[in-house]
Design an enzyme around this catalytic site. Structure first.
Site, PDB file in Angstrom:
ATOM      1  N   HIS A   1      44.260  14.984  26.700  1.00 25.40           N
ATOM      2  CA  HIS A   1      43.636  15.114  25.385  1.00 25.40           C
ATOM      3  C   HIS A   1      43.509  16.574  24.957  1.00 25.40           C
ATOM      4  CE1 HIS A   1      42.416  10.853  25.657  1.00 25.40           C
ATOM      5  NE2 HIS A   1      42.287  10.942  24.350  1.00 25.40           N
TER       6      HIS A   1
ATOM      7  N   ASN B   1      42.459   1.555  22.269  1.00 23.48           N
ATOM      8  CA  ASN B   1      43.585   2.381  22.724  1.00 23.48           C
ATOM      9  C   ASN B   1      44.315   1.706  23.888  1.00 23.48           C
ATOM     10  OD1 ASN B   1      45.310   4.536  22.620  1.00 23.48           O
ATOM     11  ND2 ASN B   1      43.854   6.057  23.382  1.00 23.48           N
TER      12      ASN B   1
END
EC number: 2.3.1.-
Length: 487
Positions: free
Chosen positions: A374, A338
């Site tokens: 998130h 990521n």
């Protein structure tokens, strides 16, 4: 660690294992039912791969055309993808894009604009998480919206930097600072670019504008010679997809919650968590490799040339696959996984907290931001808390081995290198799986059940090292080494 839409992408690929049988009915709903997948999962998969024909259309019909046509193309295709996946709920992204444009125009290059953007965009995202939350992963409008949230916050900060004197900015800030005033069409095209709207990667407005101006090419005046590099990333993504599809019925999140797992020997529970922890990340690797190929094909992945004159196509790379597969260190995994999201957080959060004068505090706050970004589930906080703890302990261990003559000599024995590597990899992936357990199960009743079954091994191991290592360092590092280090 894992990125935003990580859970939603995972749910999609989890259901991909049924995608191979042929069906006669082309109705999406019936097709999805026949394949054992949800209709939303099928729509998402189709949308991700749709980026390749869209990139080909852009290359052959819009490259070096008027910029407004390119912005319109990106806006229309992105909105169409949003509507195809989420129906009328596409208005959430459109509303935030328009309001962000108004913030830029009405508040200008001010701290007020930055604070307003950060508060509004994060509040909108968190409200979306709150009102759409369930006990399982769902593919819903918040999935691409978390990607968009970072884009718009970064856009505002870069616009703010563009109003400063160049001498007051770092070289990195100068690279991303926006000197002009973006139009609504430019902001929309940047936000809805088809190759990154759903699952990323992150890229800056300046980089996007280079694409629109036709500057992201290895052959000036011509289309980028990027077809082969794009197909390589697509092929690698398909390899991971096939591997994940074949193994996913046998390595599941749900098994961690079963009585059978609880009744297995302790060593088996740990080994399953180790294997699962490595395997569970492959679903994210797959999506990012496929979307990276789209970005490369369009030219957005162009990153100049290296010192040997070889063209680089890694501007939108979210994975360093070789490093990810071979590194025995937690920091290595963080550096290879990521990538663009981690770079965004480093650029706009971590480095902007330099005024705190404490690197660990800045890192902790950056990870807290990532956890909230998130979602609101406790598992995200636990996962990033473990990352923070592990990184600190890993640095202490590295410092101890480097500064201690005895340990340094022991670590340099060539014959023992394979053994060291095996031990490091075992520790690395066992506790990576431990951290990912909270991330993937995300509700406290689920991850707590699994942690109890292995006696909170990760917390006990790293908290013990955190308190013990300073005493070991004091005992094993000679005083002259400490004085030399201070100098």
């Amino acid at each position: 660690m894992a990125s935003t839409a990580d859970g939603d992408m995972g749910e999609t690929l989890e259901q991909m294992r049924g995608l191979w049988p042929g069906v006669e009915d082309l109705s999406l709903n019936k097709l999805a039912t026949s394949l054992g997948a949800s209709e939303q999962a099928l729509r998402l998969i189709f949308s991700i791969f749709l980026g390749y024909p869209l990139a080909l259309f852009y290359r052959h019909y819009l490259f070096y055309k008027d910029s407004y046509l390119i912005h319109l193309f990106h806006t229309f295709t992105g909105l169409s993808i949003a509507y195809f996946n989420f129906g009328h709920q596409f208005y959430h992204s459109l509303l935030c894009v328009v309001l962000q444009f108004l913030i830029l125009r009405l508040m200008g290059r001010t701290v007020t604009a930055v604070i307003t953007t950060l508060c509004f965009q994060m509040a909108y995202l968190l409200a979306g998480y709150y009102y759409t939350a369930t006990g399982d992963y769902d593919i819903k409008w918040t999935m691409p919206h978390c990607v968009l949230t970072l884009k718009l916050i970064g856009l505002c900060i870069d616009y703010y930097d563009g109003g400063k004197d160049g001498n007051s900015l770092t070289s990195e800030q100068q690279k991303y600072a926006i000197r002009g005033v973006p139009s609504l069409l430019e902001v929309a095209g940047f936000s809805y670019f088809y190759g990154a709207f759903l699952v990323g990667p992150q890229f800056s407005m300046n980089h996007y504008m280079k694409l629109v101006r036709g500057q992201l090419t290895d052959i000036p005046g011509k289309m980028p010679n990027s077809t082969i590099p794009a197909l390589k990333r697509l092929s690698l993504g398909l390899v991971y997809l096939v591997g994940y599809t074949l193994l996913s019925p046998h390595i599941t999140d749900d098994y961690l919650l079963t009585e059978d797992y609880d009744n297995r020997p302790f060593w088996f529970r740990c080994m399953y968590m180790l294997i699962w922890g490595k395997f569970v990340l492959y679903k994210y690797v797959t999506c990012w490799l496929v979307t990276e190929g789209v970005c490369i094909l369009s030219g957005l992945g162009f990153n100049g040339f290296d010192e040997n004159g070889t063209v680089r196509w890694d501007a939108c790379a979210n994975m360093k696959v070789w490093l990810f597969e071979t590194t025995p260190r937690f920091n290595g995994t963080i550096a290879s996984f990521n990538i663009n999201t981690n770079a965004w957080v480093a650029r706009y959060i971590f480095k902007r907290l330099k005024f705190l004068g404490n690197k660990e505090l800045s890192q902790g706050l950056s990870l807290l931001f990532l956890a909230l970004w998130h979602g609101l589930h406790s598992g995200y906080l636990i996962c990033f808390q473990m990352e923070f703890l592990i990184v600190i302990v890993e640095k202490q261990v590295s410092s101890l081995i480097r500064d201690s003559p005895a340990l340094s000599s022991l670590a340099s024995i060539t014959a023992l290198q394979p053994f060291y590597y095996l031990v490091q990899q075992t520790i690395h992936w066992l506790f990576m799986g431990y951290s990912m357990t909270a991330f993937c199960l995300f509700t406290w009743d689920k991850w707590l059940k699994v942690y109890r079954s292995i006696y909170f091994l990760g917390h006990v191991f790293f908290l013990s090292l955190l308190f013990i290592l300073p005493y070991i360092h004091k005992a094993m590092v000679p005083r002259k080494e400490k004085l030399k280090k201070r100098e």
